[in-house]
Motif scaffolding. Sequence first.
Motif, PDB file in Angstrom:
ATOM      1  N   MET A 118       0.790  -1.225   0.000  1.00  0.00           N
ATOM      2  CA  MET A 118       0.000   0.000   0.000  1.00  0.00           C
ATOM      3  C   MET A 118       0.830   1.288   0.000  1.00  0.00           C
ATOM      4  O   MET A 118       0.277   2.382   0.147  1.00  0.00           O
ATOM      5  CB  MET A 118      -0.963  -0.012   1.195  1.00  0.00           C
ATOM      6  N   ILE A 119       2.149   1.197  -0.210  1.00  0.00           N
ATOM      7  CA  ILE A 119       2.996   2.394  -0.214  1.00  0.00           C
ATOM      8  C   ILE A 119       2.558   3.352  -1.321  1.00  0.00           C
ATOM      9  O   ILE A 119       2.591   3.012  -2.507  1.00  0.00           O
ATOM     10  CB  ILE A 119       4.488   2.040  -0.412  1.00  0.00           C
ATOM     11  N   ALA A 120       2.128   4.533  -0.902  1.00  0.00           N
ATOM     12  CA  ALA A 120       1.844   5.662  -1.796  1.00  0.00           C
ATOM     13  C   ALA A 120       0.813   5.365  -2.886  1.00  0.00           C
ATOM     14  O   ALA A 120       0.846   5.982  -3.949  1.00  0.00           O
ATOM     15  CB  ALA A 120       3.140   6.199  -2.419  1.00  0.00           C
ATOM     16  N   VAL A 121      -0.093   4.442  -2.632  1.00  0.00           N
ATOM     17  CA  VAL A 121      -1.204   4.230  -3.568  1.00  0.00           C
ATOM     18  C   VAL A 121      -2.413   5.005  -3.046  1.00  0.00           C
ATOM     19  O   VAL A 121      -2.460   5.347  -1.866  1.00  0.00           O
ATOM     20  CB  VAL A 121      -1.537   2.733  -3.782  1.00  0.00           C
ATOM     21  N   PRO A 122      -3.384   5.287  -3.892  1.00  0.00           N
ATOM     22  CA  PRO A 122      -4.565   6.011  -3.413  1.00  0.00           C
ATOM     23  C   PRO A 122      -5.218   5.290  -2.226  1.00  0.00           C
ATOM     24  O   PRO A 122      -5.367   4.070  -2.233  1.00  0.00           O
ATOM     25  CB  PRO A 122      -5.491   6.032  -4.638  1.00  0.00           C
ATOM     26  N   ASN A 123      -5.580   6.068  -1.232  1.00  0.00           N
ATOM     27  CA  ASN A 123      -6.151   5.527  -0.003  1.00  0.00           C
ATOM     28  C   ASN A 123      -7.670   5.409  -0.169  1.00  0.00           C
ATOM     29  O   ASN A 123      -8.429   6.220   0.353  1.00  0.00           O
ATOM     30  CB  ASN A 123      -5.792   6.434   1.181  1.00  0.00           C
ATOM     31  N   THR A 124      -8.082   4.397  -0.931  1.00  0.00           N
ATOM     32  CA  THR A 124      -9.505   4.136  -1.155  1.00  0.00           C
ATOM     33  C   THR A 124      -9.785   2.664  -0.880  1.00  0.00           C
ATOM     34  O   THR A 124      -8.875   1.833  -0.887  1.00  0.00           O
ATOM     35  CB  THR A 124      -9.921   4.451  -2.611  1.00  0.00           C
ATOM     36  N   TRP A 125     -11.059   2.343  -0.668  1.00  0.00           N
ATOM     37  CA  TRP A 125     -11.447   0.951  -0.453  1.00  0.00           C
ATOM     38  C   TRP A 125     -11.110   0.085  -1.661  1.00  0.00           C
ATOM     39  O   TRP A 125     -10.719  -1.071  -1.509  1.00  0.00           O
ATOM     40  CB  TRP A 125     -12.950   0.849  -0.139  1.00  0.00           C
ATOM     41  N   GLU A 126     -11.253   0.653  -2.848  1.00  0.00           N
ATOM     42  CA  GLU A 126     -10.957  -0.128  -4.058  1.00  0.00           C
ATOM     43  C   GLU A 126      -9.488  -0.541  -4.102  1.00  0.00           C
ATOM     44  O   GLU A 126      -9.165  -1.684  -4.434  1.00  0.00           O
ATOM     45  CB  GLU A 126     -11.312   0.678  -5.323  1.00  0.00           C
ATOM     46  N   TYR A 127      -8.594   0.398  -3.768  1.00  0.00           N
ATOM     47  CA  TYR A 127      -7.177   0.071  -3.775  1.00  0.00           C
ATOM     48  C   TYR A 127      -6.798  -0.854  -2.614  1.00  0.00           C
ATOM     49  O   TYR A 127      -5.940  -1.720  -2.770  1.00  0.00           O
ATOM     50  CB  TYR A 127      -6.311   1.332  -3.788  1.00  0.00           C
ATOM     51  N   LEU A 128      -7.441  -0.672  -1.468  1.00  0.00           N
ATOM     52  CA  LEU A 128      -7.200  -1.600  -0.358  1.00  0.00           C
ATOM     53  C   LEU A 128      -7.600  -3.023  -0.755  1.00  0.00           C
ATOM     54  O   LEU A 128      -6.849  -3.978  -0.521  1.00  0.00           O
ATOM     55  CB  LEU A 128      -7.990  -1.180   0.879  1.00  0.00           C
TER      56      LEU A 128
ATOM     57  N   LEU B  14      -0.187  -1.979  -8.433  1.00  0.00           N
ATOM     58  CA  LEU B  14      -1.184  -0.973  -8.036  1.00  0.00           C
ATOM     59  C   LEU B  14      -0.820   0.404  -8.582  1.00  0.00           C
ATOM     60  O   LEU B  14      -1.701   1.160  -9.022  1.00  0.00           O
ATOM     61  CB  LEU B  14      -1.316  -0.913  -6.515  1.00  0.00           C
ATOM     62  N   HIS B  15       0.461   0.731  -8.582  1.00  0.00           N
ATOM     63  CA  HIS B  15       0.882   2.033  -9.143  1.00  0.00           C
ATOM     64  C   HIS B  15       0.666   2.090 -10.646  1.00  0.00           C
ATOM     65  O   HIS B  15       0.231   3.107 -11.173  1.00  0.00           O
ATOM     66  CB  HIS B  15       2.355   2.318  -8.775  1.00  0.00           C
ATOM     67  N   ILE B  16       0.931   0.990 -11.321  1.00  0.00           N
ATOM     68  CA  ILE B  16       0.670   0.935 -12.772  1.00  0.00           C
ATOM     69  C   ILE B  16      -0.818   1.117 -13.019  1.00  0.00           C
ATOM     70  O   ILE B  16      -1.231   1.901 -13.880  1.00  0.00           O
ATOM     71  CB  ILE B  16       1.188  -0.380 -13.383  1.00  0.00           C
ATOM     72  N   ALA B  17      -1.642   0.435 -12.244  1.00  0.00           N
ATOM     73  CA  ALA B  17      -3.107   0.545 -12.398  1.00  0.00           C
ATOM     74  C   ALA B  17      -3.584   1.964 -12.095  1.00  0.00           C
ATOM     75  O   ALA B  17      -4.450   2.490 -12.802  1.00  0.00           O
ATOM     76  CB  ALA B  17      -3.806  -0.450 -11.474  1.00  0.00           C
ATOM     77  N   SER B  18      -3.006   2.602 -11.082  1.00  0.00           N
ATOM     78  CA  SER B  18      -3.453   3.943 -10.726  1.00  0.00           C
ATOM     79  C   SER B  18      -3.099   4.956 -11.815  1.00  0.00           C
ATOM     80  O   SER B  18      -3.811   5.951 -12.006  1.00  0.00           O
ATOM     81  CB  SER B  18      -2.868   4.388  -9.380  1.00  0.00           C
ATOM     82  N   ARG B  19      -2.034   4.706 -12.551  1.00  0.00           N
ATOM     83  CA  ARG B  19      -1.652   5.617 -13.650  1.00  0.00           C
ATOM     84  C   ARG B  19      -2.518   5.374 -14.891  1.00  0.00           C
ATOM     85  O   ARG B  19      -2.737   6.284 -15.679  1.00  0.00           O
ATOM     86  CB  ARG B  19      -0.180   5.417 -14.043  1.00  0.00           C
ATOM     87  N   ALA B  20      -3.013   4.153 -15.010  1.00  0.00           N
ATOM     88  CA  ALA B  20      -3.818   3.800 -16.184  1.00  0.00           C
ATOM     89  C   ALA B  20      -5.255   4.295 -16.051  1.00  0.00           C
ATOM     90  O   ALA B  20      -5.964   4.391 -17.056  1.00  0.00           O
ATOM     91  CB  ALA B  20      -3.805   2.289 -16.389  1.00  0.00           C
ATOM     92  N   VAL B  21      -5.686   4.579 -14.836  1.00  0.00           N
ATOM     93  CA  VAL B  21      -7.087   4.993 -14.612  1.00  0.00           C
ATOM     94  C   VAL B  21      -7.259   6.463 -14.898  1.00  0.00           C
ATOM     95  O   VAL B  21      -6.518   7.298 -14.658  1.00  0.00           O
ATOM     96  CB  VAL B  21      -7.515   4.669 -13.164  1.00  0.00           C
TER      97      VAL B  21
END
Length: 159
Positions: free
Chosen positions: A96-106, A152-159
């Motif tokens: 969870m390092i530096a990923v968006p703090n949302t339920w979806e990412y958790l 997770l970081h790759i996914a967060s950049r793709a969204v």
Amino acid sequence: MRYSADPKIIMRSPVHFLAFGFGSGLSPKAPGTIGTLVAVPLVMMLLHLPIAAYLCCIAAMSLFGIYLCGESAKRLGVHDHPGIVWDEFVGFAITMIAVPNTWEYLAAGFVLFRVFDIAKPWPIREADHRLFGGVGIMLDDMLAGLFSCVLLHIASRAV
């Protein structure tokens, strides 16, 4: 192979109690998954810290975990007893390092971490099989957390 641990011993010894994730590792089914579930609220609290403090917490948990998991395994006489789940706490925190703090990412982080921890693709498998003691117990979960974090970081950049 199934290893049992006396719940009375685990719950009375601070080393075992912490290594067994406050007792969550005593679960007869999927102790690693249960341990990761217990880690979720802790990680959720830590996510509110500034990133530097969060990383310091992970470093402290990791160093403490090397001692803790190694000592618990030594006292039990079993390398990487399945009930030792402190490594799951640390691996999920790394996820969870530096990923968006949302339920979806958790939720996504939880699933990714469990998949990497269970499947153990290379080099995670190598760390699991070649290293012993506290470092061996901790490193495979730390690598699973790192792989999960990257995805997770790759996914967060793709969204």
